[in-house]
Design an enzyme around this catalytic site. Structure first.
Site, PDB file in Angstrom:
ATOM      1  N   GLU A 110     -51.257  90.628 -35.752  1.00 42.58           N
ATOM      2  CA  GLU A 110     -49.909  90.061 -35.719  1.00 42.58           C
ATOM      3  C   GLU A 110     -48.871  91.170 -35.756  1.00 42.58           C
ATOM      4  O   GLU A 110     -49.134  92.255 -36.276  1.00 42.58           O
ATOM      5  CB  GLU A 110     -49.679  89.156 -36.941  1.00 42.58           C
ATOM      6  N   LYS A 112     -45.704  92.936 -37.338  1.00 35.46           N
ATOM      7  CA  LYS A 112     -45.131  93.029 -38.686  1.00 35.46           C
ATOM      8  C   LYS A 112     -43.605  93.002 -38.562  1.00 35.46           C
ATOM      9  O   LYS A 112     -42.985  94.000 -38.206  1.00 35.46           O
ATOM     10  CB  LYS A 112     -45.591  94.305 -39.388  1.00 35.46           C
ATOM     11  N   ASP A 114     -39.787  93.055 -39.585  1.00 37.31           N
ATOM     12  CA  ASP A 114     -39.093  93.842 -40.596  1.00 37.31           C
ATOM     13  C   ASP A 114     -37.897  93.063 -41.127  1.00 37.31           C
ATOM     14  O   ASP A 114     -36.750  93.277 -40.736  1.00 37.31           O
ATOM     15  CB  ASP A 114     -38.645  95.173 -39.979  1.00 37.31           C
ATOM     16  N   TYR A 223     -48.043  82.735 -42.530  1.00 36.51           N
ATOM     17  CA  TYR A 223     -49.158  82.560 -43.477  1.00 36.51           C
ATOM     18  C   TYR A 223     -49.064  81.194 -44.137  1.00 36.51           C
ATOM     19  O   TYR A 223     -48.043  80.857 -44.739  1.00 36.51           O
ATOM     20  CB  TYR A 223     -49.107  83.665 -44.542  1.00 36.51           C
ATOM     21  N   LYS A 309     -48.574 100.852 -39.746  1.00 39.40           N
ATOM     22  CA  LYS A 309     -47.168 101.166 -39.502  1.00 39.40           C
ATOM     23  C   LYS A 309     -47.063 102.088 -38.283  1.00 39.40           C
ATOM     24  O   LYS A 309     -47.804 103.068 -38.170  1.00 39.40           O
ATOM     25  CB  LYS A 309     -46.545 101.845 -40.722  1.00 39.40           C
ATOM     26  N   CYS A 403     -29.115 122.108 -64.431  1.00 42.72           N
ATOM     27  CA  CYS A 403     -28.983 120.664 -64.202  1.00 42.72           C
ATOM     28  C   CYS A 403     -27.581 120.329 -63.707  1.00 42.72           C
ATOM     29  O   CYS A 403     -26.589 120.729 -64.345  1.00 42.72           O
ATOM     30  CB  CYS A 403     -29.272 119.900 -65.494  1.00 42.72           C
ATOM     31  N   CYS A 406     -25.882 117.960 -66.729  1.00 40.12           N
ATOM     32  CA  CYS A 406     -25.556 118.413 -68.090  1.00 40.12           C
ATOM     33  C   CYS A 406     -25.480 119.929 -68.218  1.00 40.12           C
ATOM     34  O   CYS A 406     -25.115 120.447 -69.285  1.00 40.12           O
ATOM     35  CB  CYS A 406     -26.558 117.856 -69.092  1.00 40.12           C
ATOM     36  N   CYS A 421     -35.015 119.071 -65.888  1.00 37.74           N
ATOM     37  CA  CYS A 421     -34.038 119.273 -66.952  1.00 37.74           C
ATOM     38  C   CYS A 421     -34.702 118.807 -68.242  1.00 37.74           C
ATOM     39  O   CYS A 421     -35.126 117.642 -68.344  1.00 37.74           O
ATOM     40  CB  CYS A 421     -32.780 118.454 -66.674  1.00 37.74           C
ATOM     41  N   CYS A 427     -28.921 114.630 -71.733  1.00 36.62           N
ATOM     42  CA  CYS A 427     -28.561 114.527 -70.315  1.00 36.62           C
ATOM     43  C   CYS A 427     -28.241 113.069 -69.987  1.00 36.62           C
ATOM     44  O   CYS A 427     -29.138 112.214 -70.007  1.00 36.62           O
ATOM     45  CB  CYS A 427     -29.714 115.018 -69.435  1.00 36.62           C
TER      46      CYS A 427
END
Length: 666
Positions: A110, A112, A114, A223, A309, A403, A406, A421, A427
């Site tokens: 079948e 697929k 999207d 289905y 896919k 980071c 922070c 970090c 943070c």
């Protein structure tokens, strides 16, 4: 003819015209005539409210009344499919099925689609409920919105359908509608939808069904589920569904050989570009439902189906700059910011660069022309650089040392690709990330809270960790911007409701590194309370199925932190579930304690997954392959010859279905 009789006649006619136009693509009247009949029906229904019918064709116009969606548990869980990206993996899937069944089988091939998944329930030929996929266990009731989609029948035609059944499929926005919608939004200076899938999903969750009706969504059903389906064959059931009025893809094919499967894949890899809706692959399903039951499921997906896919499309665009995101574990991810480019139906502006090693291997410079793909057509990534087009004197991209949130210095642990970090307690992004994980649908599922709300509560000083959620007061929430009494009440109720979330999901919600949903379930079964888990040793942990030293060490580190122990005590005092309930432990025994069991063959009394659950329920351990440590093999019909030979060679006992059920007292 009375007006009541005319209402019935118009409803019948309009149902037929809807089917002719949206399913058969063969209208027998003009749009103007259809609209005239619809207006006549609406006028008559307004005069005779006592003759209301929730499935009248007039409901497709929608209503402008706002509503909140109710969550509904799926009768049958909506699992995701395992993805594959190569012909080799398709071949491996086919061989696994062949060896497991040890009998002839067919594969239903079948497209697929999207879109956004939907489950429709019909009773006595009428649509009674439409539910989104949600987390696979429960979803949102969007029945009113789905009734506006003209390719979904409100009332079935023909005969032979079960009294009650479910049919699942994808809600889609056709390319032409998507492009027109984005043109309109651009003129109004509104944000554009990224792709048809997002547009369809956002539309379906609109609080205004009149908006849904105006968006011209479509649907393909793929289905059928129920107790009294007409055929054993999945393909044959869908052909029946088409006769009942459902829009079923005419491109489905049954394959009896692997070569026929590949023929289908290769044809649609090219031809899909001519379809009116988005597709991103092929779905392959074992056709026989009897064989599907015997193949069973893994924790996340059926063993009798996979999604192939299509290879990702590629585009070339300019790298503008690189920014950095901090996750809840402190991992820092670089993100490429790109000149917008169209790719697989999506406008791509950003792409993940994963880590410092990827940046270095690509030898990225700002201003480079880069090749972008979508991994599995979902997450954009940079796969190469056109170095011939590199601007002279361009700046080389180097990974940051501190980071971005922070300012703490980043570290890179041995054997890890990511930089971290380590400022866990200071943070802000990490703190908010842990809270967002805790409240998420698959964890504590606290309704009314989301990332924006968490950020607002954190900025206002109302929460500093997940335990603070349980001390929130409606009065404190009400005083905040965009927060009224109703919102505050919903949040407080959502927090209160989370106290009933099972112990295994609480373990997942704690956000222990490397402990996902499946591992959390294994941990909960092995250590039935948080106190048992706290006192577990490294040896205790690595003896649990699917837990290696890496996960075990992470769990030990979590429970060696005094801050984490205090957090758990605060959650316990708030009423969060910190042990498996009596209901969950009912019927559990140690009849199979210490035994490692392999399952092979096809069974009559239970499916393989049901037998695996029974083994765990009675203290046994499921293992996938035969070794000297195997206690016995639970064998059904058509046990694989290679497994039988290995069992005989190692002297492993073979136990049949009846004998096994006797062992556990069934």
């Amino acid at each position: 003819m009375t007006e009541i009789e005319r209402i019935d006649q118009l409803r019948e006619e309009l149902h037929t015209h809807n089917h002719n136009y949206y399913i058969l693509n063969a209208p027998t009247i003009s749009d103007q005539e259809f609209d005239r009949l619809m207006r006549e029906l609406q006028d008559l229904e307004a005069k005779h409210p006592e003759h209301y019918d929730e499935n009248s064709p007039s409901v497709r116009v929608g209503s402008d009344l706002n509503k909140e969606f109710r969550q509904v548990e799926h009768r049958y869980p909506m699992l995701s499919l395992g993805n594959t990206y190569s012909e080799t993996e398709v071949r491996e899937f086919y061989e696994r099925v062949r060896k497991a069944l040890n009998e002839d089988f067919e594969i239903c091939c079948e497209l697929k689609f999207d879109g956004t998944s939907i489950s429709l329930t019909y009773e006595d030929g009428r649509l009674v409920q439409a539910v989104t996929r949600g987390d696979g266990v429960r979803g949102d009731d969007v029945t009113d919105n789905v009734k506006t989609i003209r390719s979904i029948p409100l009332r079935l035609s023909g005969e032979g359908y079960p009294r009650r059944f479910e049919i699942r499929g994808e809600i889609l926005m056709p390319w032409t509608v998507f492009e027109e919608l984005n043109r309109e939004r651009e003129q109004r200076e509104e944000p554009l939808f990224a792709n048809p899938r997002n547009a369809a999903s956002g539309t379906l969750k609109s609080q205004n069904s009149a908006v849904v009706a105006s968006r011209k969504l479509d649907a393909y059903l793929y289905y059928l589920l129920g107790e009294e389906l007409p055929h054993d064959g999945h393909y044959e059931n869908l052909q029946e569904a088409a006769r009942w009025g459902f829009k079923v893809s005419s491109h489905m094919r049954k394959a009896r050989t692997l070569e026929e499967v590949f023929d289908f894949i290769n044809y649609w890899d090219l031809e899909r570009k001519n379809l009116p809706v988005a597709t991103d692959g092929i779905v392959l399903k074992v056709n026989s439902q009897r064989q599907q039951r015997n193949l069973g499921f893994t924790a996340k997906s059926p063993r009798w189906a996979i999604a192939y896919k299509f290879q990702a499309e590629q585009a070339c665009t300019k790298l503008l700059k690189v920014t950095y995101q901090v996750g809840r574990t402190g991992a820092v991810t670089p993100v490429a910011n790109l000149e917008p480019v169209q790719l697989s139906g999506t406008v791509v502006k950003r792409a993940s660069l994963h880590n410092a090693d990827i940046i270095e291997s690509l030898d990225l410079h700002l201003g480079d022309m880069v090749y972008v793909e979508k991994g599995g057509e979902i997450i954009p990534k940079i796969t190469g650089v056109d170095k011939d087009a590199r601007p002279e004197g361009s700046e080389k991209v180097t990974f940051i040392t501190h980071c971005p949130e922070c300012g703490s210095r980043l570290v890179r642990y041995e054997d890890e690709a990511a930089h971290y970090c380590t400022n866990e307690d200071g943070c802000p992004t990490q703190i908010k990330g842990r809270i967002e994980h805790f409240i998420s649908r698959r964890a504590m599922n606290i309704e009314g809270l989301g990332p924006e709300t968490v950020d607002q509560f954190y900025q206002e000083g109302l929460i500093h960790d997940v335990a603070d959620l349980y001390t929130l007061q409606a009065a404190d929430i009400c005083r905040l911007n965009r927060m009224g009494e109703k919102s505050a009440e919903n949040i407080i109720q959502g927090v209160e409701k989370s106290k009933t979330v099972p112990y295994e999901r609480v373990i997942f919600a704690l956000g222990i590194r490397f402990v996902g949903e499946t591992v959390a379930k294994k941990v909960a079964r092995a250590f039935r309370s948080i106190d048992d888990l706290k006192s577990a040793t490294l040896d205790d942990l690595i003896h649990v199925d699917e837990i290696g030293e890496k996960i075990a060490q992470s769990i030990l580190r979590y429970f060696h932190s005094e801050k984490n122990l205090q957090l758990i005590e605060r959650l316990r005092e708030a009423g969060v579930q910190m042990a498996i309930s009596e209901e969950e432990t009912a019927g559990q025994t140690d009849k199979l304690q210490g035994q490692s069991i392999v399952i092979s063959g096809v069974f009559a009394r239970h499916s393989r997954d049901e037998y695996k659950a029974l083994i765990e329920k009675h203290g046994g351990k499921n293992v996938g392959s035969i070794s000297k440590k195997t206690s016995f093999i639970l064998a059904g019909e058509n046990m694989g010859p290679s497994k039988l030979e290995k069992a005989e060679k190692l002297g492993i006992r073979i136990v049949n279905e009846e004998e096994f059920l006797g062992m556990i007292g069934e």
